[in-house]
Design a protein around this motif. Structure first.
Motif, short mmCIF file in Angstrom:
data_model
loop_
_atom_site.label_atom_id
_atom_site.label_comp_id
_atom_site.label_asym_id
_atom_site.label_seq_id
_atom_site.Cartn_x
_atom_site.Cartn_y
_atom_site.Cartn_z
N ALA A 1 0.86 -1.19 0.00
CA ALA A 1 0.00 0.00 0.00
C ALA A 1 0.89 1.23 0.00
O ALA A 1 2.05 1.19 0.44
CB ALA A 1 -0.93 0.02 1.20
N GLY A 2 0.33 2.34 -0.48
CA GLY A 2 1.10 3.57 -0.57
C GLY A 2 0.92 4.47 0.63
O GLY A 2 0.24 4.15 1.60
N GLU A 3 1.53 5.62 0.54
CA GLU A 3 1.43 6.63 1.58
C GLU A 3 0.30 7.59 1.27
O GLU A 3 -0.18 7.66 0.15
CB GLU A 3 2.77 7.37 1.68
N HIS A 4 -0.16 8.32 2.30
CA HIS A 4 -1.16 9.38 2.14
C HIS A 4 -2.51 8.81 1.71
O HIS A 4 -3.15 9.29 0.78
CB HIS A 4 -0.69 10.45 1.15
N GLN A 5 -2.97 7.80 2.44
CA GLN A 5 -4.29 7.23 2.19
C GLN A 5 -5.36 8.29 2.41
O GLN A 5 -5.26 9.12 3.32
CB GLN A 5 -4.52 6.05 3.14
N SER A 6 -6.41 8.26 1.59
CA SER A 6 -7.52 9.20 1.74
C SER A 6 -8.79 8.54 1.23
O SER A 6 -8.77 7.43 0.67
CB SER A 6 -7.25 10.48 0.93
N ASP B 1 -1.31 3.09 -7.28
CA ASP B 1 -2.45 2.73 -8.13
C ASP B 1 -2.74 1.24 -7.91
O ASP B 1 -1.94 0.40 -8.32
CB ASP B 1 -2.12 2.99 -9.59
N PRO B 2 -3.88 0.89 -7.25
CA PRO B 2 -4.13 -0.52 -6.97
C PRO B 2 -4.26 -1.37 -8.23
O PRO B 2 -4.02 -2.58 -8.20
CB PRO B 2 -5.43 -0.50 -6.17
N GLY B 3 -4.63 -0.75 -9.35
CA GLY B 3 -4.73 -1.50 -10.59
C GLY B 3 -3.42 -2.14 -11.00
O GLY B 3 -3.41 -3.19 -11.65
N ARG B 4 -2.31 -1.53 -10.60
CA ARG B 4 -1.00 -2.09 -10.95
C ARG B 4 -0.73 -3.37 -10.15
O ARG B 4 0.01 -4.24 -10.60
CB ARG B 4 0.10 -1.07 -10.70
N MET C 1 -0.40 -18.58 3.99
CA MET C 1 -0.39 -17.25 3.39
C MET C 1 -0.18 -17.37 1.88
O MET C 1 0.73 -18.06 1.43
CB MET C 1 0.71 -16.39 4.03
N HIS C 2 -1.03 -16.70 1.13
CA HIS C 2 -0.86 -16.57 -0.32
C HIS C 2 -0.61 -15.10 -0.63
O HIS C 2 -1.48 -14.25 -0.37
CB HIS C 2 -2.10 -17.06 -1.08
N VAL C 3 0.56 -14.81 -1.15
CA VAL C 3 0.93 -13.44 -1.53
C VAL C 3 1.20 -13.43 -3.03
O VAL C 3 2.04 -14.19 -3.52
CB VAL C 3 2.16 -12.95 -0.75
N ALA C 4 0.49 -12.58 -3.74
CA ALA C 4 0.70 -12.42 -5.17
C ALA C 4 1.65 -11.25 -5.39
O ALA C 4 1.35 -10.11 -5.02
CB ALA C 4 -0.63 -12.16 -5.88
N VAL C 5 2.81 -11.53 -5.97
CA VAL C 5 3.83 -10.51 -6.19
C VAL C 5 3.73 -10.04 -7.64
O VAL C 5 3.98 -10.81 -8.58
CB VAL C 5 5.24 -11.05 -5.89
N SER C 6 3.34 -8.78 -7.81
CA SER C 6 3.17 -8.23 -9.15
C SER C 6 4.49 -7.69 -9.69
O SER C 6 5.33 -7.20 -8.93
CB SER C 6 2.12 -7.12 -9.14
N PRO C 7 4.69 -7.75 -11.00
CA PRO C 7 5.97 -7.34 -11.59
C PRO C 7 6.09 -5.83 -11.77
O PRO C 7 6.38 -5.32 -12.85
CB PRO C 7 5.96 -8.06 -12.94
N VAL C 8 5.84 -5.09 -10.68
CA VAL C 8 6.00 -3.64 -10.68
C VAL C 8 6.81 -3.26 -9.45
O VAL C 8 6.72 -3.92 -8.41
CB VAL C 8 4.65 -2.90 -10.67
N LYS C 9 7.60 -2.22 -9.56
CA LYS C 9 8.39 -1.73 -8.43
C LYS C 9 7.84 -0.37 -8.03
O LYS C 9 7.69 0.52 -8.86
CB LYS C 9 9.87 -1.62 -8.83
N LEU C 10 7.53 -0.21 -6.74
CA LEU C 10 6.87 1.00 -6.27
C LEU C 10 7.80 1.93 -5.51
O LEU C 10 7.54 3.12 -5.41
CB LEU C 10 5.66 0.63 -5.40
#
Length: 214
Positions: A19-24, A33-36, A169-178
């Motif tokens: 998750a990112g910073e500055h949730q609102s 962007d959660p779509g990523r 635990m199932h963690v899906a690791v997406s091929p994006v770097k944040l």
């Protein structure tokens, strides 16, 4: 049969950020962007918010369908429920999901600021103040013999991992770097003292990490 505490379909970036910073209110995942992160699930035939026919089958679709299997209750942190902090000034706010939340079970929201339980459709939200073991005991009782899903966010999953309460635990690791945000891990190898791990790549580009207690 033992009731398991399961992390299901939890998504992180290749550098471990969930998750990112500055949730609102407008940006539940902050600057991320959660779509990523969730693109793999949204492309499946079983994605519950799909409005058009089609979608992929196979491994990703299996995990999308597995999300609700044998789940009798969910635990989540307050940040997953909504963006408010401190005392509840607005009891009209009832979560990100509208009048039909996707959980369809009792949900235990961990918070230091209690508020009355309420029900939307077939989901009842309870607001509880307690350490992970106490909250898990309440959730297991409500689950009536089924498993409990640990829904997140990152801080809550880390709390339960640190308390050694997570079974699978199932963690899906997406091929994006944040680069920045709330980090589940620096490397999944950090958990190998307590868990076995199998890593399964998918044609979508996501890599499914499956952990189970040794």
């Amino acid at each position: 049969m033992t009731q398991l505490l399961r992390v299901q379909n939890f998504n992180v970036s290749s550098d471990g950020i969930g998750a990112g910073e500055h949730q609102s209110l407008e940006n539940p995942f902050g600057h991320v962007d959660p779509g990523r992160l969730f693109a793999w699930a949204g492309a499946t035939a079983s994605w519950p918010m799909r409005t058009d026919p089609g979608g992929s089958r196979g491994l990703d679709d299996y995990f999308t369908r597995d999300y609700a299997r044998n789940i009798g209750a969910e635990i989540m942190g307050r940040n997953k429920f909504g963006p408010q902090r401190g005392p509840w000034n607005d009891h009209e706010w009832r979560g990100w999901w509208g009048n039909e939340p996707p959980f369809r079970t009792p949900v235990f929201v961990m918070t230091h600021h209690k508020r009355p339980s309420f029900t939307l459709s077939d989901t009842t939200f309870h607001f509880v103040d307690g350490d992970p073991a106490i909250v898990l005991e309440q959730a297991r009782e409500a689950a009536q013999g089924k498993d409990v899903r640990l829904g997140g966010g990152v801080t809550t999953v880390r709390q339960f991992l640190d308390a050694d309460l997570v079974d699978t635990m199932h963690v899906a690791v997406s091929p994006v770097k944040l680069g920045s945000g709330l980090r589940l891990w620096d490397s999944p190898d950090e958990l190998l003292d307590r868990f076995d791990l199998e890593v399964v790549p998918s044609p979508s580009g996501v890599t499914h990490h499956l952990f189970w207690r040794k």
